[in-house]
Design an enzyme around this catalytic site. Structure first.
Site, PDB file in Angstrom:
ATOM      1  N   CYS A 123      45.100  12.303  30.764  1.00 36.59           N
ATOM      2  CA  CYS A 123      44.300  11.172  30.348  1.00 36.59           C
ATOM      3  C   CYS A 123      43.956  11.283  28.837  1.00 36.59           C
ATOM      4  CB  CYS A 123      42.965  11.010  31.074  1.00 36.59           C
ATOM      5  SG  CYS A 123      42.930  10.948  32.704  1.00 36.59           S
ATOM      6  N   ASP A 124      43.649  10.322  28.282  1.00 35.67           N
ATOM      7  CA  ASP A 124      43.300  10.072  26.917  1.00 35.67           C
ATOM      8  C   ASP A 124      42.186   8.963  26.500  1.00 35.67           C
ATOM      9  OD1 ASP A 124      43.776  11.568  23.689  1.00 35.67           O
ATOM     10  OD2 ASP A 124      43.374   9.341  23.576  1.00 35.67           O
ATOM     11  N   SER A 125      41.136   9.072  26.036  1.00 38.16           N
ATOM     12  CA  SER A 125      40.409   7.924  25.813  1.00 38.16           C
ATOM     13  C   SER A 125      39.824   7.668  24.468  1.00 38.16           C
ATOM     14  CB  SER A 125      38.689   8.564  26.690  1.00 38.16           C
ATOM     15  OG  SER A 125      39.111   8.367  28.037  1.00 38.16           O
TER      16      SER A 125
END
Length: 200
Positions: A70-72
């Site tokens: 994931c990357d936010s």
């Protein structure tokens, strides 16, 4: 089946654990500063894909695992905001964010490797986040805790920053850093049922 989290985020690991998934952490070796994309949402998707690729490559021909990376990032005024580079930058961001609504994008990349081979899917979860109209001293006190410089968007909804978020539109877990409903659906699309991954 092993469940691998390709992320060093304690919040993502804790979120998975709370949902019954005992994830094994393998940190991806990726220089994020060189990655570009046409929009903040697309940037999170590409970063998640590249993080997953680092770990899939490291696992080589192994089978019997499901992996999520994931990357936010926070999007405000069309700009992507990851982690602030300094306390001063965190203060400036909060002065721009207070009293406003922004979009929190989390790119998700799920890979499943089993007897049928390697299968992958990539999607983005987006949640609207409305911030309280903080006074300057509140911003400075929050930044002084150190939390804002450790997280994307300069706030942690599941931490000290929680009281400064007045509302969200969409999935809460996506703001924490991993959308559980989205990951469940992505796994289903790859032929893996969520409940089969529960830590028994």
């Amino acid at each position: 089946m092993r469940f691998i989290l390709a992320s060093s985020s304690p919040a993502r690991l804790k979120t998975l654990a709370g949902a019954g998934i005992a994830a094994e952490v393998i940190r991806p070796d990726l220089d994020e500063s060189t990655v570009t994309a046409p929009s903040p949402a697309q940037l999170t998707a590409e970063l998640a894909r590249l993080k997953a690729a680092c770990v899939v490559d490291a696992l080589a021909a192994e089978r019997g695992y499901a992996l999520v990376a994931c990357d936010s990032m926070l999007e405000l005024d069309g700009r992507a905001w990851g982690r602030p580079s300094s306390p001063e930058e965190a203060v400036a961001r909060w002065k721009a964010m207070r009293g406003r609504t922004a979009k929190l994008h989390t790119g998700h990349h799920v890979a499943v490797a089993d007897a049928r081979g390697l299968r992958e899917v990539n999607r983005v979860g987006t949640t609207g986040v409305t911030f309280a109209d903080l006074a300057d001293d509140e911003i400075e006190a929050y930044v002084a805790t150190g939390e804002p410089v450790r997280v994307a968007g300069a706030f942690a909804i599941d931490g000290l920053g929680g009281p400064f978020v007045t509302g969200i539109t969409g999935d809460y877990h996506n703001v924490v850093g991993i959308s559980l409903p989205l990951v469940r659906q992505m796994l289903l699309d790859l032929g893996v049922e969520w409940h089969t991954l529960w830590d028994q």
